[in-house]
Enzyme design. Structure first.
Site, PDB file in Angstrom:
ATOM      1  N   ALA A  65       5.423  12.129  -5.641  1.00 31.07           N
ATOM      2  CA  ALA A  65       6.916  11.886  -5.376  1.00 31.07           C
ATOM      3  C   ALA A  65       7.283  10.472  -5.587  1.00 31.07           C
ATOM      4  CB  ALA A  65       7.004  12.250  -3.982  1.00 31.07           C
ATOM      5  N   GLY A 108       2.351  14.627  -4.966  1.00 32.16           N
ATOM      6  CA  GLY A 108       3.417  15.555  -5.225  1.00 32.16           C
ATOM      7  C   GLY A 108       2.853  16.316  -6.656  1.00 32.16           C
ATOM      8  N   GLU A 111       0.136  18.623  -5.937  1.00 32.12           N
ATOM      9  CA  GLU A 111       0.769  19.622  -5.172  1.00 32.12           C
ATOM     10  C   GLU A 111       1.656  20.701  -5.900  1.00 32.12           C
ATOM     11  OE1 GLU A 111       2.416  16.963  -2.352  1.00 32.12           O
ATOM     12  OE2 GLU A 111       1.228  18.118  -0.603  1.00 32.12           O
ATOM     13  N   GLU A 131      -1.673  10.151  -0.686  1.00 32.80           N
ATOM     14  CA  GLU A 131      -0.641   9.843   0.333  1.00 32.80           C
ATOM     15  C   GLU A 131      -1.228   8.980   1.340  1.00 32.80           C
ATOM     16  OE1 GLU A 131      -1.171  12.733  -0.950  1.00 32.80           O
ATOM     17  OE2 GLU A 131       0.963  13.783  -1.373  1.00 32.80           O
TER      18      GLU A 131
HETATM   19  C1  HXC Z   1       7.326   5.814  -8.341  1.00 27.51           C
HETATM   20  C2  HXC Z   1       5.677   5.332  -9.660  1.00 27.51           C
HETATM   21  C3  HXC Z   1       4.807   6.362  -8.782  1.00 27.51           C
HETATM   22  C4  HXC Z   1       5.337   6.964  -7.783  1.00 27.51           C
HETATM   23  C5  HXC Z   1       3.849   5.232 -10.469  1.00 27.51           C
HETATM   24  N1  HXC Z   1       4.983   4.648 -10.506  1.00 27.51           N
HETATM   25  N2  HXC Z   1       3.748   6.188  -9.525  1.00 27.51           N
HETATM   26  N3  HXC Z   1       6.927   4.693  -9.179  1.00 27.51           N
HETATM   27  N4  HXC Z   1       6.662   6.661  -7.379  1.00 27.51           N
HETATM   28  N5  HXC Z   1       4.637   7.819  -7.173  1.00 27.51           N
HETATM   29  C6  HXC Z   1       5.471   3.554 -11.333  1.00 27.51           C
HETATM   30  C7  HXC Z   1       4.799   2.343 -11.212  1.00 27.51           C
HETATM   31  O1  HXC Z   1       5.435   1.609 -10.096  1.00 27.51           O
HETATM   32  C8  HXC Z   1       5.262   1.541 -12.393  1.00 27.51           C
HETATM   33  O2  HXC Z   1       6.320   1.004 -12.572  1.00 27.51           O
HETATM   34  C9  HXC Z   1       4.698   2.466 -13.568  1.00 27.51           C
HETATM   35  O3  HXC Z   1       5.219   3.782 -12.912  1.00 27.51           O
HETATM   36  C10 HXC Z   1       3.601   2.825 -13.854  1.00 27.51           C
HETATM   37  O4  HXC Z   1       2.603   2.756 -13.031  1.00 27.51           O
HETATM   38  P1  HXC Z   1       1.390   1.760 -12.777  1.00 27.51           P
HETATM   39  O5  HXC Z   1       0.910   1.665 -11.310  1.00 27.51           O
HETATM   40  O6  HXC Z   1       1.523   0.377 -13.485  1.00 27.51           O
HETATM   41  O7  HXC Z   1       0.469   2.406 -13.525  1.00 27.51           O
HETATM   42  P2  HXC Z   1      -1.298   2.391 -13.680  1.00 27.51           P
HETATM   43  O8  HXC Z   1      -1.691   1.051 -13.373  1.00 27.51           O
HETATM   44  O9  HXC Z   1      -2.018   3.015 -14.712  1.00 27.51           O
HETATM   45  O10 HXC Z   1      -1.831   3.267 -12.395  1.00 27.51           O
HETATM   46  C11 HXC Z   1      -1.373   4.663 -12.244  1.00 27.51           C
HETATM   47  C12 HXC Z   1      -1.551   5.134 -10.767  1.00 27.51           C
HETATM   48  C13 HXC Z   1      -0.418   4.232  -9.824  1.00 27.51           C
HETATM   49  C14 HXC Z   1      -2.858   5.124 -10.219  1.00 27.51           C
HETATM   50  C15 HXC Z   1      -1.071   6.754 -10.884  1.00 27.51           C
HETATM   51  O11 HXC Z   1       0.797   4.343 -10.458  1.00 27.51           O
HETATM   52  C16 HXC Z   1      -0.221   5.052  -8.439  1.00 27.51           C
HETATM   53  O12 HXC Z   1      -1.211   4.656  -7.669  1.00 27.51           O
HETATM   54  N6  HXC Z   1       0.736   5.352  -8.171  1.00 27.51           N
HETATM   55  C17 HXC Z   1       1.305   6.093  -6.990  1.00 27.51           C
HETATM   56  C18 HXC Z   1       0.333   7.345  -6.783  1.00 27.51           C
HETATM   57  C19 HXC Z   1       0.826   7.985  -5.322  1.00 27.51           C
HETATM   58  O13 HXC Z   1       0.500   7.486  -4.059  1.00 27.51           O
HETATM   59  N7  HXC Z   1       1.091   9.184  -5.283  1.00 27.51           N
HETATM   60  C20 HXC Z   1       1.659   9.786  -3.921  1.00 27.51           C
HETATM   61  C21 HXC Z   1       3.072   9.344  -3.736  1.00 27.51           C
HETATM   62  S1  HXC Z   1       3.497  10.122  -2.160  1.00 27.51           S
HETATM   63  P3  HXC Z   1       6.551  -0.535 -13.042  1.00 27.51           P
HETATM   64  O14 HXC Z   1       8.141  -0.496 -12.848  1.00 27.51           O
HETATM   65  O15 HXC Z   1       5.955  -1.362 -12.174  1.00 27.51           O
HETATM   66  O16 HXC Z   1       6.441  -0.458 -14.558  1.00 27.51           O
HETATM   67  C22 HXC Z   1       3.695  11.757  -2.533  1.00 27.51           C
HETATM   68  C23 HXC Z   1       4.037  12.735  -1.496  1.00 27.51           C
HETATM   69  C24 HXC Z   1       4.579  13.931  -1.925  1.00 27.51           C
HETATM   70  O17 HXC Z   1       3.622  12.430  -3.796  1.00 27.51           O
HETATM   71  C25 HXC Z   1       5.214  14.796  -0.649  1.00 27.51           C
HETATM   72  C26 HXC Z   1       5.913  15.766  -1.112  1.00 27.51           C
HETATM   73  C27 HXC Z   1       6.980  15.719  -1.884  1.00 27.51           C
END
Ligand code: HXC
Length: 257
Positions: A65, A108, A111, A131
């Site tokens: 998400a 997400g 999921e 998460e």
């Molecule tokens: C918003 C995101 C994002 C996310 C990545 N980006 N994931 N933006 N929401 N979930 C953005 C980063 O901020 C970055 O933007 C660009 O995408 C590239 O990501 P990087 O982090 O620079 O890439 P990398 O170093 O290759 O790392 C990849 C990654 C990391 C390991 C996937 O991005 C990461 O940990 N992302 C978050 C994963 C996460 O926590 N997901 C769960 C979310 S909560 P910029 O502008 O800096 O270039 C969830 C709840 C679901 O999903 C509930 C139901 C709806």
């Protein structure tokens, strides 16, 4: 309807939805989910489409998400906009839905893949629920579908530890159907979709419904639901066609009636 955050292609008998926010690794904002569910609605109504592939493209499925969209929200606001309730349009889809996953399928994103009926993974795929590292937990099924798919202990590892599971291990755990080289993932999923598209659509729909009910119902109720679906199918032209084609030693032509 024009889409901004996804691509929708119809190559009958297969529909393909591609998440298309590469700058944020296909982060799933409510607007993305609205487009995905709207596209599924279109494909549901399109009789030329008999199976659908859902993908994030060649590099990433979805990194979860949209964290930027959630960071400052409060619980009442989350409840009011029902962020995850809106995903129900994905599980309501009645045709076979095949996830083609390359790279990260996190939060997400994972999921969403687990909501699909089959999952074809590229060897680059990583499935996880990170998460916990954000101070929250999975909210679109991650704590419920992992244990039903891979068992309690893997589910605990994934949901408490937050570490992703690589494609090959996901395959061993039964979370994905097949692992292929990453550049082949989407084509492999389309191939599966084309194969399923040759099957009788009403029977496909009722088989999908019955298998999903197995995850919800006690055995006797599930068996009853299956039996009713089984009997119902004798009302279809496709049942007559399928059985006559077998007896006449020819290939069946199913019409979805
Ligand atoms: C918003 C995101 C994002 C996310 C990545 N980006 N994931 N933006 N929401 N979930 C953005 C980063 O901020 C970055 O933007 C660009 O995408 C590239 O990501 P990087 O982090 O620079 O890439 P990398 O170093 O290759 O790392 C990849 C990654 C990391 C390991 C996937 O991005 C990461 O940990 N992302 C978050 C994963 C996460 O926590 N997901 C769960 C979310 S909560 P910029 O502008 O800096 O270039 C969830 C709840 C679901 O999903 C509930 C139901 C709806």
């Amino acid at each position: 309807m024009p889409y901004e955050l996804i691509l929708l292609e119809v190559e009958p008998p297969v529909g393909v939805i591609t998440l298309n926010r590469p700058a944020v690794l296909n982060a799933l904002s409510p607007a993305v989910i609205a487009e995905v569910t709207a596209a599924l609605g279109e494909l549901e109504r399109d009789d030329s489409v008999r199976a659908v592939v859902l993908t994030g493209g060649p590099k990433v499925f979805a990194a979860g998400a949209d964290i930027g969209d959630m960071a400052e929200r409060g619980p009442v606001e989350q409840l009011a906009r029902d962020q995850t309730g809106r995903w129900a349009g994905i599980t309501a889809f009645t045709k076979p839905l095949i996830a083609a996953v390359n790279g990260y399928a996190l939060g997400g994103g994972c999921e969403m893949a687990l909501m699909c009926d089959l999952v074809i993974a590229g060897d680059s795929a990583r499935f996880g629920q990170p998460e916990i590292n954000l101070g929250i937990i999975a909210g679109a099924g991650g704590t419920q579908r992992w244990p039903r798919t891979a068992g309690k202990y893997v589910a605990m590892e994934v949901n408490l530890g937050g570490q992703p599971v690589a494609a090959q291990r996901a395959y061993q755990l039964g979370v994905v159907n097949k692992v292929v080289p990453a550049e082949m993932t989407i084509e492999a999923a389309k191939r599966v979709a084309r194969q399923l598209a040759t099957k009788p659509p009403v029977a496909l729909r009722l088989a999908k419904e019955a298998v999903n009910l197995a995850l919800e119902l006690p055995l006797q109720q599930g068996l009853l639901a299956e039996r009713k679906n089984f009997y119902f199918l004798f009302a279809t032209e496709d049942q007559k066609e399928g059985m006559h084609a077998f007896l006449e030693k020819r290939r069946a032509q199913f019409q979805g009636r």
